[in-house]
Write a protein that holds these residues in place. Structure first.
Motif, PDB file in Angstrom:
ATOM      1  N   MET A   1      35.976  49.090  78.903  1.00 25.16           N
ATOM      2  CA  MET A   1      35.742  47.759  79.090  1.00 25.16           C
ATOM      3  C   MET A   1      34.457  46.951  79.037  1.00 25.16           C
ATOM      4  O   MET A   1      34.042  45.942  79.633  1.00 25.16           O
ATOM      5  CB  MET A   1      36.321  47.220  80.504  1.00 25.16           C
ATOM      6  CG  MET A   1      37.799  47.739  80.439  1.00 25.16           C
ATOM      7  SD  MET A   1      38.883  46.610  79.267  1.00 25.16           S
ATOM      8  CE  MET A   1      38.939  45.232  80.157  1.00 25.16           C
ATOM      9  N   GLY A   2      33.499  48.075  78.442  1.00 30.59           N
ATOM     10  CA  GLY A   2      32.037  47.785  78.482  1.00 30.59           C
ATOM     11  C   GLY A   2      31.546  47.630  76.692  1.00 30.59           C
ATOM     12  O   GLY A   2      31.995  47.191  76.084  1.00 30.59           O
ATOM     13  N   ALA A   3      30.459  48.332  76.896  1.00 26.51           N
ATOM     14  CA  ALA A   3      29.779  48.390  75.490  1.00 26.51           C
ATOM     15  C   ALA A   3      30.593  48.958  74.251  1.00 26.51           C
ATOM     16  O   ALA A   3      30.371  48.474  73.125  1.00 26.51           O
ATOM     17  CB  ALA A   3      28.391  49.400  75.621  1.00 26.51           C
ATOM     18  N   LYS A   4      31.550  49.804  74.743  1.00 21.31           N
ATOM     19  CA  LYS A   4      32.396  50.393  73.493  1.00 21.31           C
ATOM     20  C   LYS A   4      33.280  49.412  73.336  1.00 21.31           C
ATOM     21  O   LYS A   4      34.344  49.800  72.347  1.00 21.31           O
ATOM     22  CB  LYS A   4      32.708  51.701  73.879  1.00 21.31           C
ATOM     23  CG  LYS A   4      31.414  52.639  73.969  1.00 21.31           C
ATOM     24  CD  LYS A   4      32.115  54.051  73.913  1.00 21.31           C
ATOM     25  CE  LYS A   4      30.791  55.101  73.937  1.00 21.31           C
ATOM     26  NZ  LYS A   4      31.329  56.532  74.201  1.00 21.31           N
ATOM     27  N   TRP A   5      33.535  48.545  73.767  1.00 24.24           N
ATOM     28  CA  TRP A   5      34.764  47.531  73.597  1.00 24.24           C
ATOM     29  C   TRP A   5      34.178  46.199  72.835  1.00 24.24           C
ATOM     30  O   TRP A   5      33.457  45.454  73.219  1.00 24.24           O
ATOM     31  CB  TRP A   5      35.395  46.955  74.725  1.00 24.24           C
ATOM     32  CG  TRP A   5      36.170  45.890  74.635  1.00 24.24           C
ATOM     33  CD1 TRP A   5      37.416  45.522  73.559  1.00 24.24           C
ATOM     34  CD2 TRP A   5      36.585  44.818  75.582  1.00 24.24           C
ATOM     35  NE1 TRP A   5      38.036  44.469  73.880  1.00 24.24           N
ATOM     36  CE2 TRP A   5      37.784  44.194  74.871  1.00 24.24           C
ATOM     37  CE3 TRP A   5      36.145  44.626  76.994  1.00 24.24           C
ATOM     38  CZ2 TRP A   5      38.298  42.818  75.678  1.00 24.24           C
ATOM     39  CZ3 TRP A   5      36.688  43.399  77.482  1.00 24.24           C
ATOM     40  CH2 TRP A   5      37.742  42.557  76.899  1.00 24.24           C
ATOM     41  N   ASN A   6      34.401  46.213  71.510  1.00 25.48           N
ATOM     42  CA  ASN A   6      34.206  45.233  70.770  1.00 25.48           C
ATOM     43  C   ASN A   6      35.308  43.905  70.856  1.00 25.48           C
ATOM     44  O   ASN A   6      36.283  44.024  70.365  1.00 25.48           O
ATOM     45  CB  ASN A   6      34.117  45.499  68.969  1.00 25.48           C
ATOM     46  CG  ASN A   6      33.685  44.511  68.236  1.00 25.48           C
ATOM     47  OD1 ASN A   6      33.853  43.216  68.619  1.00 25.48           O
ATOM     48  ND2 ASN A   6      33.364  44.818  66.981  1.00 25.48           N
ATOM     49  N   CYS A   7      34.959  43.199  71.840  1.00 23.56           N
ATOM     50  CA  CYS A   7      36.070  42.139  72.111  1.00 23.56           C
ATOM     51  C   CYS A   7      36.323  41.121  71.011  1.00 23.56           C
ATOM     52  O   CYS A   7      37.291  40.279  71.069  1.00 23.56           O
ATOM     53  CB  CYS A   7      35.709  41.523  73.375  1.00 23.56           C
ATOM     54  SG  CYS A   7      34.051  40.805  73.621  1.00 23.56           S
ATOM     55  N   THR A   8      35.372  40.845  69.926  1.00 28.95           N
ATOM     56  CA  THR A   8      35.970  40.068  68.741  1.00 28.95           C
ATOM     57  C   THR A   8      36.725  40.730  67.867  1.00 28.95           C
ATOM     58  O   THR A   8      37.469  39.903  67.133  1.00 28.95           O
ATOM     59  CB  THR A   8      34.333  40.043  68.134  1.00 28.95           C
ATOM     60  OG1 THR A   8      33.906  40.996  67.613  1.00 28.95           O
ATOM     61  CG2 THR A   8      33.355  39.028  68.911  1.00 28.95           C
ATOM     62  N   LYS A   9      36.815  42.003  67.753  1.00 30.81           N
ATOM     63  CA  LYS A   9      37.635  42.806  66.970  1.00 30.81           C
ATOM     64  C   LYS A   9      39.117  42.946  67.509  1.00 30.81           C
ATOM     65  O   LYS A   9      40.227  42.966  67.274  1.00 30.81           O
ATOM     66  CB  LYS A   9      37.108  43.890  66.555  1.00 30.81           C
ATOM     67  CG  LYS A   9      38.017  44.787  65.638  1.00 30.81           C
ATOM     68  CD  LYS A   9      37.304  46.235  65.319  1.00 30.81           C
ATOM     69  CE  LYS A   9      38.358  47.120  64.486  1.00 30.81           C
ATOM     70  NZ  LYS A   9      37.601  48.381  64.063  1.00 30.81           N
TER      71      LYS A   9
END
Length: 310
Positions: free
Chosen positions: A142-150
């Motif tokens: 839920m941080g850096a490794k989560w690309n929330c645009t994708k």
């Protein structure tokens, strides 16, 4: 890493070095498991018979709810988390299917295709080993490794629900429950903006009250200052039980290991086994697709159209 089949033609994900992920849909038979079920869930022959009979009566009175009322294993999936109290089980079942009736939302028409990006990016993962108490461990980025645009938050929640519906069919998981480990490393405002309060309330209420899964712990790692902002959105909606089962571990894994032993965790959580670096999350989707027929069958259950449209 690949999807393989054992001698009984049961699917499993082979991570290499003897690390495997397989689902087990068979009823537990060990004496210790049966004793635990009796002590923790009131799962004894007399209680089971009376509860199943009463739950069937309640379902049959709800004319617009269509579920496999004669399938005992199906009914036990809902009865176990409610410790075989039929009235509260029925309330949960109705709420569960009313949520599934909400089109294009968090739990309707769950397929691997609909959560493809979340699986491939490994935003939500099933760890191959259970914890020392026999609980399934779900891991979330839920941080850096989560690309929330994708991978928007709705897909993250849908993927989580799909995985929980899958492991929630395992009787051993119904007995022992599920724990989460959630990594908030480098959480940003763009991540936080994915969770407006109304959406959060719906998701949390569904998880706490309306889902047939025993959530036994939510372990937060790498929670920095930004997490405090994020947590303020969730905190007002947490009930007493979930509030007591959320643990903040910061950047140290020692306190996490006080709850989940290192032998049960991969090395990136300070554990003792290795997972392939940047492994192909699509393989987990292939494992879930081996149970596709069960999801298609589940989609037949629920409220009839008049209720869905109301």
């Amino acid at each position: 890493m690949a999807l393989r089949y054992d001698e009984q033609k049961s699917p499993f994900v082979d991570f290499g070095n003897g690390v495997k992920l397989a689902l087990n849909l068979d009823e537990f038979t060990a004496a210790a498991a049966k004793e635990k079920a009796a002590n923790e869930l009131r799962e004894t022959p007399d209680v089971m018979d009376a509860s199943i009979r009463k739950l069937r009566e309640l379902i049959q009175q709800e004319k617009q709810l269509q579920v496999p009322v004669q399938d005992e294993s199906y009914l036990m999936r809902f009865l176990r988390p409610k410790k075989y109290y039929p009235d509260s089980t029925f309330d949960m079942m109705k709420a569960f299917y009313r949520m599934k009736a909400r089109a294009n939302f968090i739990s309707d028409n769950l397929t691997t295709a609909s959560v493809k990006n979340a699986l491939e990016d490994r935003v939500v993962q099933i760890l191959p080993k259970r914890d020392q108490h026999g609980r399934r461990i779900l891991y979330m980025e839920m941080g850096a490794k989560w690309n929330c645009t994708k991978v928007p938050a709705l897909e993250v929640i849908r993927c989580t629900n799909m995985i929980m519906e899958t492991v929630g069919r395992e009787p051993t998981t119904q007995l022992n429950g599920i724990v989460f480990v959630i990594n908030f490393d480098k959480l940003s405002l763009s991540h936080i903006s994915q969770f407006p309060p109304k959406f959060v309330k719906t998701v949390v209420d569904h998880g706490q009250k309306n889902s047939p899964y025993r959530i036994k712990g939510i372990h937060i790692v790498n929670n920095a200052r930004m997490f405090n902002i994020f947590f303020k959105i969730f905190k007002p909606f947490l009930g007493k039980k979930w509030s007591q089962r959320i643990f903040l571990h910061g950047v140290e894994f020692k306190s996490l290991h006080d709850h989940i032993e290192p032998d049960c965790l991969p090395s990136f959580l300070g554990g003792t086994y290795e997972l392939p670096v940047e492994y192909d999350g699509a393989v987990i989707g292939q494992l879930l697709d081996c149970y596709k027929a069960k999801f298609e069958e589940e989609d037949k259950y629920g409220y009839v159209a008049e209720v869905k449209e109301s």
